[in-house]
Design a protein around this motif. Sequence first.
Motif, PDB file in Angstrom:
ATOM      1  N   GLN A 280       0.834  -1.206   0.000  1.00 24.11           N
ATOM      2  CA  GLN A 280       0.000   0.000   0.000  1.00 24.11           C
ATOM      3  C   GLN A 280       0.865   1.251   0.000  1.00 24.11           C
ATOM      4  OE1 GLN A 280      -2.436  -0.591   3.515  1.00 24.11           O
ATOM      5  NE2 GLN A 280      -4.279  -0.804   2.274  1.00 24.11           N
TER       6      GLN A 280
ATOM      7  N   ASP B  83      -8.970  -7.083  -3.022  1.00 26.19           N
ATOM      8  CA  ASP B  83      -8.865  -5.652  -3.346  1.00 26.19           C
ATOM      9  C   ASP B  83      -7.598  -5.357  -4.140  1.00 26.19           C
ATOM     10  OD1 ASP B  83     -11.207  -5.254  -2.030  1.00 26.19           O
ATOM     11  OD2 ASP B  83     -10.331  -4.316  -0.251  1.00 26.19           O
TER      12      ASP B  83
ATOM     13  N   ASP C 249      -8.009  -6.614  -7.664  1.00 25.93           N
ATOM     14  CA  ASP C 249      -8.879  -5.726  -8.431  1.00 25.93           C
ATOM     15  C   ASP C 249      -8.113  -4.497  -8.907  1.00 25.93           C
ATOM     16  OD1 ASP C 249     -11.795  -5.103  -9.197  1.00 25.93           O
ATOM     17  OD2 ASP C 249     -11.215  -3.290  -8.117  1.00 25.93           O
ATOM     18  N   LEU C 250      -7.224  -3.975  -8.063  1.00 24.52           N
ATOM     19  CA  LEU C 250      -6.418  -2.814  -8.461  1.00 24.52           C
ATOM     20  C   LEU C 250      -5.458  -3.185  -9.581  1.00 24.52           C
ATOM     21  CD1 LEU C 250      -5.463   0.095  -8.069  1.00 24.52           C
ATOM     22  CD2 LEU C 250      -3.947  -0.722  -6.236  1.00 24.52           C
TER      23      LEU C 250
ATOM     24  N   GLY D 196      -7.358  -3.508 -12.754  1.00 18.21           N
ATOM     25  CA  GLY D 196      -7.790  -2.198 -13.246  1.00 18.21           C
ATOM     26  C   GLY D 196      -6.677  -1.426 -13.916  1.00 18.21           C
TER      27      GLY D 196
ATOM     28  N   LEU E 149      -7.704   2.278 -15.207  1.00 20.48           N
ATOM     29  CA  LEU E 149      -7.851   3.273 -14.157  1.00 20.48           C
ATOM     30  C   LEU E 149      -6.951   4.477 -14.421  1.00 20.48           C
ATOM     31  CD1 LEU E 149      -7.778   1.020 -10.946  1.00 20.48           C
ATOM     32  CD2 LEU E 149      -9.788   1.937 -12.113  1.00 20.48           C
TER      33      LEU E 149
ATOM     34  N   GLN F 100      -8.485   7.648 -10.101  1.00 17.22           N
ATOM     35  CA  GLN F 100      -9.300   6.477  -9.785  1.00 17.22           C
ATOM     36  C   GLN F 100      -8.500   5.454  -8.987  1.00 17.22           C
ATOM     37  OE1 GLN F 100     -10.389   5.467 -13.805  1.00 17.22           O
ATOM     38  NE2 GLN F 100     -12.419   6.436 -13.648  1.00 17.22           N
ATOM     39  N   ALA F 101      -7.229   5.295  -9.321  1.00 18.82           N
ATOM     40  CA  ALA F 101      -6.389   4.349  -8.587  1.00 18.82           C
ATOM     41  C   ALA F 101      -6.201   4.805  -7.138  1.00 18.82           C
ATOM     42  CB  ALA F 101      -5.040   4.198  -9.286  1.00 18.82           C
TER      43      ALA F 101
ATOM     44  N   SER G  95      -8.220   6.519  -5.407  1.00 22.53           N
ATOM     45  CA  SER G  95      -9.502   6.371  -4.707  1.00 22.53           C
ATOM     46  C   SER G  95      -9.917   4.912  -4.539  1.00 22.53           C
ATOM     47  CB  SER G  95     -10.599   7.129  -5.470  1.00 22.53           C
ATOM     48  OG  SER G  95     -10.282   8.499  -5.596  1.00 22.53           O
ATOM     49  N   HIS G  96      -9.104   3.978  -5.000  1.00 29.19           N
ATOM     50  CA  HIS G  96      -9.470   2.557  -4.954  1.00 29.19           C
ATOM     51  C   HIS G  96      -9.590   2.079  -3.502  1.00 29.19           C
ATOM     52  CE1 HIS G  96      -9.191  -1.802  -5.634  1.00 29.19           C
ATOM     53  NE2 HIS G  96      -9.615  -1.537  -6.854  1.00 29.19           N
ATOM     54  N   LYS G  97     -10.486   1.124  -3.273  1.00 28.88           N
ATOM     55  CA  LYS G  97     -10.744   0.616  -1.922  1.00 28.88           C
ATOM     56  C   LYS G  97      -9.521  -0.067  -1.311  1.00 28.88           C
ATOM     57  CE  LYS G  97     -12.909  -3.456  -4.039  1.00 28.88           C
ATOM     58  NZ  LYS G  97     -14.160  -4.264  -4.121  1.00 28.88           N
ATOM     59  N   PHE G  98      -8.541  -0.449  -2.135  1.00 32.19           N
ATOM     60  CA  PHE G  98      -7.328  -1.065  -1.603  1.00 32.19           C
ATOM     61  C   PHE G  98      -6.594  -0.125  -0.658  1.00 32.19           C
ATOM     62  CE2 PHE G  98      -2.651  -1.759  -2.186  1.00 32.19           C
ATOM     63  CZ  PHE G  98      -2.567  -2.959  -1.492  1.00 32.19           C
TER      64      PHE G  98
END
Length: 402
Positions: A233, A352, A355-356, A359, A368, A372-373, A375-378
Motif C-alpha cells: 500500500q 482488493d 482488483d487494483l 484495473g 484506471l 481512480q487508482a 480512490s481505490h478501496k485497496f
Amino acid sequence: MTGTNRKLEGRQEAVLRQMKGLGLRRQSRSYATNLYDIDSTSQLTIASDAPFEDTTEYGESTVLPSVDCGEYSDASYSEPNDESVSPSTSFSSGSPRAAFQSPAGLSSEDFEFLQAHGLERCSPLKDLGQGGFGNVDLVQISLPSGRNFVAARKIIHSPLYAQARYERELRGLVLCAECPFVVDVYTSRVTEDGQFEFLLEYAPNGTLHDMLKAMEQRRRGKDKLLMPVNRIQYYTACILVGLQFIHKRGQAHRDVKPGNVLMAANGRPMLADTDSMDSVTVTKRAGTTSYQAPELWRASLQGPGYTADKADMYAMGITLAEMTAYPAGGNGKLQQLKDDPVGNTPAYVPADLKDLICGLLAPAGKRLTVEQAISHKFFEGVDWEGLKDGPLGINVQLRQAP
C-alpha cells in the motif's frame, strides 16, 4: 558492421557463448547483437551496492558519520502559478538557479554555493551505478558553513544523449521540485567537452528493483505475497501521488518501472530518470519495452493511438504486480499475468489488491486513471498526508556506511 555480422565484444560475446553452451544456438547471435542495442539505450539508475535492509525485521545499522543527506522540504501540492515553469519550457546549461529546490535545513548561503560550485568542487566517495549512458557516483561537498553534504552525481557521456534529452530530463526534474515522490535535483551543467552532469538527491537504499530482488530471495519460493500488504500500500501510494503530480501538469513519466524508483533514506520511494518525460498527448513510443502498454505498439502503425498518462498507469500495474508476486525475470509468470490478469493473479493475492492490478492492466479505454487508482478501496485507511515521512517515520539505514 551491422546486423548479425556485427562484431561482438565484452558482455555480448559472453552472452553468446553462454547461450550456445546451453544449446540455444538458434537466433543466439541475433539476441546477443540486440543486447548491444538494448544496453546502449538503457536508462541509467542510481543504485547502492549495499543490500536493502528492511529494519521492520532486521537489526542494527550504521549511520553516515558527519554527512548530511539532502531531504525535501515540506511543500504544498498547489498548482503552478503564472510564474512557474511551463511544461513546454526548454532548459539550457544556463538555466536560472532559482528553479532548483533547496534541501531542508540548508542555509541560503550553503545552497547558493551548492548550485554554483557543487559539481566542480565535489569529492568522489564511491561508485553507485553504471549504464549505457554514463555513470553515477556518490560525492561529498564541503559547504561554507563547514557542513559536509553528500549527493549523487550523474554523469552522461553517451553520444545518444544529446542536448535536447538533457533539457527534457532537467525540465522534468525542475517541474517536480516540489514533489517529495520525485528525486530532487540541486544543480546541473554541460561541460566544455559536451558531458552532461546532474547533482541529485542521494538515495542510500538503492532502487525498488534492488529491494524486490532481496525480498524474492527472502521469500524462498513460497506461495505468498512478496511483502506485507501495508508495505505494498505504502510504496504504491507514494508512486501514484508522484504520477498524479506529473499528470496534473500535463506531463507523463513514460518510463515507470522498479529500476526507476529510488528509495530515500527513510524508505520513501521517488520516481527518477525523467529524460523520457513529455506531454501526455505525445504519440512517439518511449520507455522500457516490457513495461509498455499494448496500445503503444499499435500507435506506431495507426497514428495517434494513445495518451502517455494511460501508458504510465499500465507500467504502474506491472510494477505493482512485481511488488506483489513476480519480480521481473521470474520464469514467465509475470508475462502470463500481463496477458490475463484476472485468470493468472495468484490465489494468495487479496481481492482488493487483485482488483487494483486488473484495473491498471485493463485495456486503455477501461484502465484506471491515477485519480481512480488513488480512490481505490485497496487504499482504505492510508494516511496520504504522512506518506512523505516513510513507512516507519524514521530513517531506514544501511548496514554499512559508504
